[in-house]
Design a protein around this motif. Sequence first.
Motif, short mmCIF file in Angstrom:
data_model
loop_
_atom_site.label_atom_id
_atom_site.label_comp_id
_atom_site.label_asym_id
_atom_site.label_seq_id
_atom_site.Cartn_x
_atom_site.Cartn_y
_atom_site.Cartn_z
N ALA A 56 13.58 -9.02 0.36
CA ALA A 56 13.35 -8.26 1.59
C ALA A 56 12.27 -7.24 1.32
O ALA A 56 12.25 -6.60 0.26
N THR A 57 11.34 -7.06 2.25
CA THR A 57 10.24 -6.12 2.05
C THR A 57 9.71 -5.66 3.41
O THR A 57 9.67 -6.45 4.35
N PRO A 58 9.33 -4.39 3.53
CA PRO A 58 8.81 -3.89 4.81
C PRO A 58 7.34 -4.23 4.99
O PRO A 58 6.61 -4.46 4.02
N SER A 59 6.90 -4.25 6.24
CA SER A 59 5.49 -4.43 6.55
C SER A 59 4.73 -3.17 6.18
O SER A 59 5.33 -2.12 5.90
N LEU A 60 3.41 -3.25 6.21
CA LEU A 60 2.57 -2.11 5.83
C LEU A 60 2.87 -0.89 6.70
O LEU A 60 2.96 0.24 6.20
N ASP A 61 3.04 -1.10 8.00
CA ASP A 61 3.28 0.03 8.90
C ASP A 61 4.75 0.41 8.99
O ASP A 61 5.13 1.33 9.73
N LYS A 62 5.61 -0.28 8.24
CA LYS A 62 7.06 -0.01 8.18
C LYS A 62 7.74 -0.20 9.55
O LYS A 62 8.82 0.35 9.77
N LYS A 63 7.14 -0.97 10.41
CA LYS A 63 7.76 -1.27 11.70
C LYS A 63 8.75 -2.42 11.58
O LYS A 63 9.69 -2.52 12.38
N THR A 109 1.32 -8.30 1.61
CA THR A 109 0.13 -7.52 1.30
C THR A 109 -0.29 -6.67 2.50
O THR A 109 0.25 -6.81 3.60
N ASP A 110 -1.29 -5.83 2.29
CA ASP A 110 -1.80 -4.99 3.38
C ASP A 110 -2.45 -5.83 4.47
O ASP A 110 -2.56 -5.39 5.62
N GLN A 111 -2.88 -7.06 4.13
CA GLN A 111 -3.45 -7.95 5.13
C GLN A 111 -2.41 -8.80 5.85
O GLN A 111 -2.74 -9.59 6.74
N GLY A 112 -1.15 -8.65 5.45
CA GLY A 112 -0.08 -9.40 6.09
C GLY A 112 0.23 -10.73 5.45
O GLY A 112 1.09 -11.48 5.95
N ASP A 113 -0.45 -11.07 4.35
CA ASP A 113 -0.14 -12.31 3.64
C ASP A 113 1.19 -12.17 2.91
O ASP A 113 1.54 -11.07 2.44
N PHE A 114 1.89 -13.29 2.79
CA PHE A 114 3.18 -13.30 2.09
C PHE A 114 3.02 -13.91 0.70
O PHE A 114 2.33 -14.92 0.53
N PHE A 115 3.69 -13.31 -0.29
CA PHE A 115 3.79 -13.90 -1.62
C PHE A 115 5.27 -14.19 -1.89
O PHE A 115 6.11 -13.30 -1.84
N PHE A 116 5.55 -15.47 -2.15
CA PHE A 116 6.90 -15.91 -2.50
C PHE A 116 6.92 -16.11 -4.02
O PHE A 116 6.26 -17.01 -4.54
N ASP A 162 -4.07 -5.74 -1.87
CA ASP A 162 -5.05 -6.54 -1.14
C ASP A 162 -4.87 -8.03 -1.37
O ASP A 162 -5.58 -8.85 -0.78
N GLY A 163 -3.94 -8.41 -2.26
CA GLY A 163 -3.64 -9.81 -2.49
C GLY A 163 -4.61 -10.52 -3.41
O GLY A 163 -4.50 -11.73 -3.60
N ASN A 164 -5.55 -9.80 -4.02
CA ASN A 164 -6.56 -10.44 -4.86
C ASN A 164 -6.17 -10.50 -6.33
O ASN A 164 -6.78 -11.24 -7.10
N TYR A 165 -5.18 -9.72 -6.73
CA TYR A 165 -4.78 -9.68 -8.13
C TYR A 165 -3.26 -9.82 -8.26
O TYR A 165 -2.52 -9.61 -7.30
N PHE A 166 -2.84 -10.16 -9.47
CA PHE A 166 -1.43 -10.25 -9.77
C PHE A 166 -1.19 -9.41 -11.02
O PHE A 166 -1.83 -9.61 -12.05
N PHE A 167 -0.28 -8.43 -10.90
CA PHE A 167 0.01 -7.52 -11.99
C PHE A 167 1.37 -7.85 -12.61
O PHE A 167 2.36 -8.03 -11.90
#
Length: 378
Positions: A56-63, A109-116, A162-167
């Motif tokens: 579970a994770t919130p969107s960037l704007d926490k809406k 991500t901040d762009q709204g992409d999902f990472f599973f 931003d979805g460009n890197y994986f830490f």
Amino acid sequence: MKKLTPLFSLLVFFACGEKDENSSGKSDFNFSYSIDTVQVDPGDHLVYITGYMTTATPSLDKKVLYNLNPKSPELEIIDLDALSFQESIPLEKEGPEGIGNYVSDLVVTDQGDFFFIGYESLVKSNPELDQYKRFSFQADKLSGDKLEENEGIDFGAIPSKDGNYFFGTYSVQMFQGKIGGLAVVDLNEMSLKKIPIPELENLVDFNINQYQDGRPMMSTIERIWLNEVDGKLYLTNSTRNEAFIYDPKLDSLFKKEFQSSITDNAKKGLYTKETNSDEEMSKAMKEKNKEVNFNELIYDDTNEKFWRVSSDMDRMIADSVVTKNILTIFDKDLNQIHEEKIDFNITSMLSFFKEGTLYSYINLEDEMGFTLIKPSYE
């Protein structure tokens, strides 16, 4: 749908300079907070809460709260303003549009992409959930720095905002071996950069291992917490009162050590590390629970402060350990500015700040709820 009224409210005020256990040592820091508990209106839907809420994770704007049920699978949409279930979106596990069979973490991500994210599995989807891409972190799939034999990128890594890197971290034998340091993967180039952190290597010495007939069966591990705030990566662990801050733009790493007047500043490791039965493992875990445990940082972007709740033994009642919870507050630069003993806890399963209020997941009679903690620093 309507917002449910708070189940209870509590207002707590505190000013530094009273008891040692409630003092940061800074008399000019006044801190108070109010606590509410609210429940999410599920409507006619059975909201998925049977896991550890890592999916579970919130969107960037926490809406919105995105709540993945990896068993169905489906993605539940929770309206955080109305505190109500809105809809569920069916997903697939396998095939070109599959999220994977063993998803254990969900990140947006901040762009709204999902990472599973799963064990040795990473799938990225666009916001519309109709385009999917899979990534492999096997040594032969990565350019740049080389993963040595038996090295791997550990489970629990996170994508960049931003979805460009994986830490993540890299270690020998993955989870059970020594942690070598940070692993940064450029997802566009599929290149690896390793940032060694020698101080992390001895975290493995605090694990409890269980054997059967000389063969390893299971092991507890010390937690590594990763958070990205304003382009910087913050790495903390459950063992020591410290943090490592990595700035990818400057390629710089530095360490901060903190001092607590309430808890120990590190685990002592005064418990059995090798066990040969469930009974021995349980006894060792009980002894380990007497020692300090540091939880993850949670960033309040409204007030530009980090929160962290830690636990330590308060006292023993018969053979049961009674712990105390300690809230530590840091400024944006991760300078410690306050700590105090608190009567509430913050779950590590799902906690985030929304408009300056901390939302911490709580199970309310098998329904999704949140403890709302609203701070005031005036």
